[in-house]
Write an enzyme that holds these catalytic residues in place. Structure first.
Site, mmCIF file in Angstrom:
data_model
loop_
_atom_site.group_PDB
_atom_site.id
_atom_site.type_symbol
_atom_site.label_atom_id
_atom_site.label_comp_id
_atom_site.label_asym_id
_atom_site.label_seq_id
_atom_site.Cartn_x
_atom_site.Cartn_y
_atom_site.Cartn_z
ATOM 1 N N GLY A 197 0.846 -1.192 0.000
ATOM 2 C CA GLY A 197 0.000 0.000 0.000
ATOM 3 C C GLY A 197 0.879 1.238 0.000
ATOM 4 C CB ALA A 198 0.356 4.667 1.289
ATOM 5 C CE LYS A 234 -5.449 0.783 6.392
ATOM 6 N NZ LYS A 234 -5.593 2.048 7.138
ATOM 7 C CE LYS A 273 3.457 6.101 12.788
ATOM 8 N NZ LYS A 273 3.549 5.336 11.542
ATOM 9 C CG ASN A 314 -0.495 6.308 14.933
ATOM 10 O OD1 ASN A 314 -0.477 7.419 14.420
ATOM 11 N ND2 ASN A 314 0.214 5.301 14.467
ATOM 12 C CG ASN A 370 -4.902 7.824 13.647
ATOM 13 O OD1 ASN A 370 -4.883 8.854 12.976
ATOM 14 N ND2 ASN A 370 -4.200 6.765 13.321
ATOM 15 C CB SER A 376 -4.765 6.724 8.591
ATOM 16 O OG SER A 376 -4.533 6.218 9.884
ATOM 17 C CD GLU A 392 -3.664 0.073 10.814
ATOM 18 O OE1 GLU A 392 -2.939 -0.799 10.313
ATOM 19 O OE2 GLU A 392 -3.294 1.241 10.996
#
Lengths: 307, 307
Positions: free
Chosen positions: A9-10, A77, A184, A188, A192, A256, A268
């Site tokens: 993916g990205a 993911k 991180k 997140n 998120n 995201s 996620e």
């Protein structure tokens, strides 16, 4: 050296296209999106934005086509780790597999399928614009290190870090990569889902005092869970949150998870807030706010299902 | 006896139309929705559903038209209490004003404008189908009592309860109406915003174990805040929550706050979770989950504003 990106993916594409620039590295990519795979094989994998790169590599949706590899870099993911590794593990019988995914628990899921596992956290970000073309939004560092119960040898971890760094993806090999990973994860898990539940961009979340206080409450729980495991964060997640809220950084960025919610894609959250709750329970650290946020996002996901 | 309904939405209309059945009561209604006011004056106020009633009363959007009244019954959304009382207080110089609104803090807001205040909580519910016509969804009890700092005389409170009961809206006058009020506040604050944030009906919220546990966490904080004030709940809010989740009761009900969010109308969260947080702070009771929910719903409201 042969490296297979598992989940192109990205983020996987950023590693794949950059690593393909090196003469001494042969890059493979495993991904289930056939249009993306076909485009990569026909025209190469193109990055634009923070860097302009075209990578020549072999992509496939058929795991049995993968040759033996020295390294895997897993970028699916988090909820797809198990199925992706079940399919590709045969390629890593003699190699080591590194995760650069979001959340906690990915190393454990990988270790169910392969012998040698590398813990990892990456900050670069992007998005797929069209098959074969990824917009590189944010440059950033990657930190890797041993997954303690089933570590890859230090020499191998350094070899992978060196290749990524030479390819333009600055990567540090540390004896303990958990400090970066948990920073991180905490970042997140604290920002998120708040964006996802409110519909606000990162900067607007931080402007509303009540919400910014909730973010700090989530951060504090995450820090307590990290501390209880003996993890020393490499920096304070609060700094990253305030930095990202700047108009010249990511004020207007939709997290995201908000993008997932708007597209009605599974999030996620099980590996972010859910992961913090699980590690909290295992270490006797209460995490009521992370449990609340986890429950609400699971409720949002449930609301998409017909009764 | 002359009674003015201040805010003649769904709940206000249930009181207005039923009280207008009594020979000894003259009913006025003050509301800013002109179409509803005009329809009431032209054709009467019609209820259908749990009861079929047409009430003849005088409605107006011009507060200066209101004559002196013995009682006010305030049924606006909680955020409009101050402005509605500022406009209508002149009519209650010799009377007493009772709230039947959601949330906490309404009595205090009323008491800034009039002398004698009656605390109240009502369970009947409905919705406006068209101007002049309200669907009566749920019958239920009303509990009223003195607002301690500026109470109406007990005799007056009983007189109002008697009129409501005779009109078909069963109403108890108690020396302490806080037990019923806080049970409803805790019920609303624990379920309404969870539905609003997830998009789930009441029954589906209760089916998802993680969410049901969050609801109980919110209830527990509300109970602690009530206890700290010396309030004895008249029943456990948990019972009401489980009862309402039954398929034959309100499994498919979208909480009013979810209806507000879907219509992008300001919610009453400041008077529900926000109220519990404020009373918690005043009584040294921590309310982190209610604060989190309050912040998230304020964030949702903020997301509707252009930057």
């Amino acid at each position: 050296m042969r490296i297979c990106i598992v989940g192109c993916g990205a983020v996987g594409s950023l590693f794949a296209a950059n690593l393909a620039q090196l003469d001494d590295v042969e890059v493979w990519a495993y991904d289930l999106a056939r249009a993306h795979v076909d485009a990569i094989n026909e025209r190469g994998l193109r990055l634009s934005g923070a860097g302009d790169v075209v990578g020549r590599l072999r992509a496939t949706s058929e795991a049995r086509e993968l040759p033996p590899c020295d390294f895997g870099i897993v970028a699916t993911k988090a909820m797809h780790t198990g199925s992706a590794l079940a399919a590709t593990a045969h390629a890593f019988g003699g190699g080591a597999v590194c995760t650069v995914q979001n959340g906690v628990g990915n190393e454990e899921a990988i270790a169910e399928h392969v012998e040698r596992v590398i813990r990892g956290t990456t900050f670069p970000a992007g998005k797929i614009v069209e098959p074969g073309h990824v917009q590189w939004d944010v440059k950033g560092d990657t930190t890797i290190g041993p997954f303690e119960p089933q570590p890859a040898p230090a020499r191998e971890i350094e070899r992978l870090a060196d290749a990524c760094t030479r390819a333009g993806m600055p990567t540090k090999a540390l004896p303990d990569a958990r400090g970066a990973q948990w920073r991180k994860v905490i970042f997140n898990a604290s920002t998120n889902p708040v964006g996802a539940l409110t519909g606000l961009t990162h900067g607007r979340v931080c402007e509303l005092e009540l919400l910014r206080r909730l973010v700090s409450g989530l951060v504090d729980e995450g820090k307590a869970v990290a501390t209880a495991q003996g993890i020393v964060l490499d920096a304070d997640p609060e700094e990253l949150i305030d930095y990202a809220a700047r108009p010249d950084v990511a004020y207007d960025h939709k997290a995201s998870m908000l993008q997932d919610v708007e597209a009605r894609r599974q999030t996620e959250v099980d590996y972010l807030n859910g992961g913090i709750v699980r590690y909290g329970r295992d270490n006797d650290v209460p995490t009521p706010l992370n449990a609340a946020i986890w429950a609400l996002v699971k409720g949002v996901e449930r609301s998409w299902q017909e009764q």
